[in-house]
Design an enzyme around this catalytic site. Structure first.
Site, short mmCIF file in Angstrom:
data_model
loop_
_atom_site.label_atom_id
_atom_site.label_comp_id
_atom_site.label_asym_id
_atom_site.label_seq_id
_atom_site.Cartn_x
_atom_site.Cartn_y
_atom_site.Cartn_z
N PRO A 1 40.32 48.16 23.68
CA PRO A 1 38.95 47.79 24.04
C PRO A 1 38.88 47.34 25.49
CG PRO A 1 39.74 46.55 22.14
CD PRO A 1 40.91 47.22 22.74
N GLU A 2 37.94 47.90 26.21
CA GLU A 2 37.70 47.47 27.58
C GLU A 2 36.40 46.67 27.59
OE1 GLU A 2 38.39 50.65 30.43
OE2 GLU A 2 39.50 51.78 28.93
N LYS B 1 37.97 41.23 29.60
CA LYS B 1 38.24 41.59 28.21
C LYS B 1 38.53 40.37 27.34
CE LYS B 1 40.44 45.60 30.28
NZ LYS B 1 41.74 46.24 30.52
N ARG C 1 45.37 45.35 49.15
CA ARG C 1 46.50 45.63 48.26
C ARG C 1 47.27 46.87 48.69
NH1 ARG C 1 47.51 42.64 43.87
NH2 ARG C 1 46.15 40.84 43.81
N ARG D 1 51.22 55.43 31.85
CA ARG D 1 50.19 55.94 30.93
C ARG D 1 49.62 57.22 31.49
NH1 ARG D 1 48.47 50.33 31.24
NH2 ARG D 1 48.47 50.45 28.99
#
Length: 279
Positions: free
Chosen positions: A2-3, A61, A157, A267
């Site tokens: 779930p996001e 979340k 980043r 992923r």
DNA sequence: ATACGGTCCTGTTCGC
DNA sequence: TGCGAACAGGACCGTA
């Protein structure tokens, strides 16, 4: 799994049903589901019993239910967690981990979680957000969220843009599905470097994140199977609207080029090799 | 401080 | 059909 949109859908359901209800009994059926409640399962149940749920809040979340005791019940659904409002008479789910019963004898709140990556714990409800999630950044729906400021943080980043989108300490709520969807909308490849990326491009990308969330919320969340359901056990229908995620070999809806899939950070990533130029 | 891979779990699907 | 391998939407931790 779930996001943000799925968690928000659950939050709304909980707020509507559980708000104002008094907890009568709590049963922890798997200790791992309360592993972050360091005082243990008995203490967890004890501190909930007799309290009344006063609301349901969310950051990214993470979900928490403030209680009239001054505590809050903090929840994360992990990959496979569900919070269900079930009739007391309904048979126990195979992966039922925590049962919360109320003075209302007809219904229970059930935490069902196949993979047990999700968790519940009790935290203090004094601050704006629980201190346990101080390291989680604001999500795009928070009043304090500033896209320019967020873009400024992102472009410092030294990593790929998709990795940064998934970093909950930079921006919260985005997971693998919605990262791919927002990148597709922005015509940006996830492996592009975030470092020094023009702020305007990032702000646009964040706009696409929000648009994607909005659409998913309208559809009640994304689900590929029964693992994600709202509090009534209904799945969302947003998967019908996905443009990239899970669509390997299917034509890009903009240019008909087959959607590609590649391994990324352990992923899968899905993208259009024509619209989203690889760096 | 930051970046990254491994790991925590169970169940389903895929390929041989 | 059977079986092991690969895979699944997340977050944390240790290591560099």
């Amino acid at each position: 799994m779930p996001e943000l949109p799925e968690v928000e859908t659950v939050r709304r359901g909980i707020a509507e049903w559980a708000g104002g209800r008094r907890i009568s009994e709590v049963e922890v059926r798997h200790p791992r589901s309360v592993r972050h409640h360091l005082a243990g399962a008995k203490d967890f149940a004890h501190r909930l019993r007799g309290t009344t749920i006063t609301g349901a809040r969310r950051r990214g979340k993470f979900l928490w239910l403030p209680l009239d005791s001054g505590d809050a019940l903090l929840c994360h659904l992990g990959m496979s967690g569900q919070l269900l409002v079930q009739p007391t008479a309904a048979p126990d789910e195979t992966h039922l981990r925590i049962r919360v019963a109320f003075d209302d004898p007809d219904r229970q709140l059930r935490f069902v979680d196949q993979r047990i990556f999700g968790e519940m714990r009790i935290c203090y409800d004094g601050a704006e957000t629980p201190t346990e999630i101080d390291h989680i950044a604001a999500d795009v729906y928070e009043p304090g969220f500033d896209a320019e400021e967020c873009a400024a943080a992102i472009r410092t980043r030294r990593s790929e843009i998709k990795r940064v989108l998934l970093d909950q300490s930079v921006i919260s709520g985005i997971g693998n599905i919605y990262a791919d969807e927002a990148l597709w909308k922005a015509r940006m490849h996830g492996r592009e470097s975030a470092f020094g990326m023009p702020s305007q491009r990032i702000v646009e990308l964040l706009g696409h994140v929000r648009d994607t969330f909005d659409a998913a919320l309208r559809a009640g969340g994304t689900s590929f199977d029964a693992l994600y359901v709202n509090v009534n056990g209904q799945s969302g229908y947003f998967e019908r609207s996905l443009a990239a995620y899970g669509r390997e070999h299917l034509p890009c809806s903009r240019c008909d080029t087959p959607i590609a899939r590649e391994k990324f950070a352990g992923r899968s990533s899905f993208y259009c090799p024509r619209c989203q130029e690889a760096p």
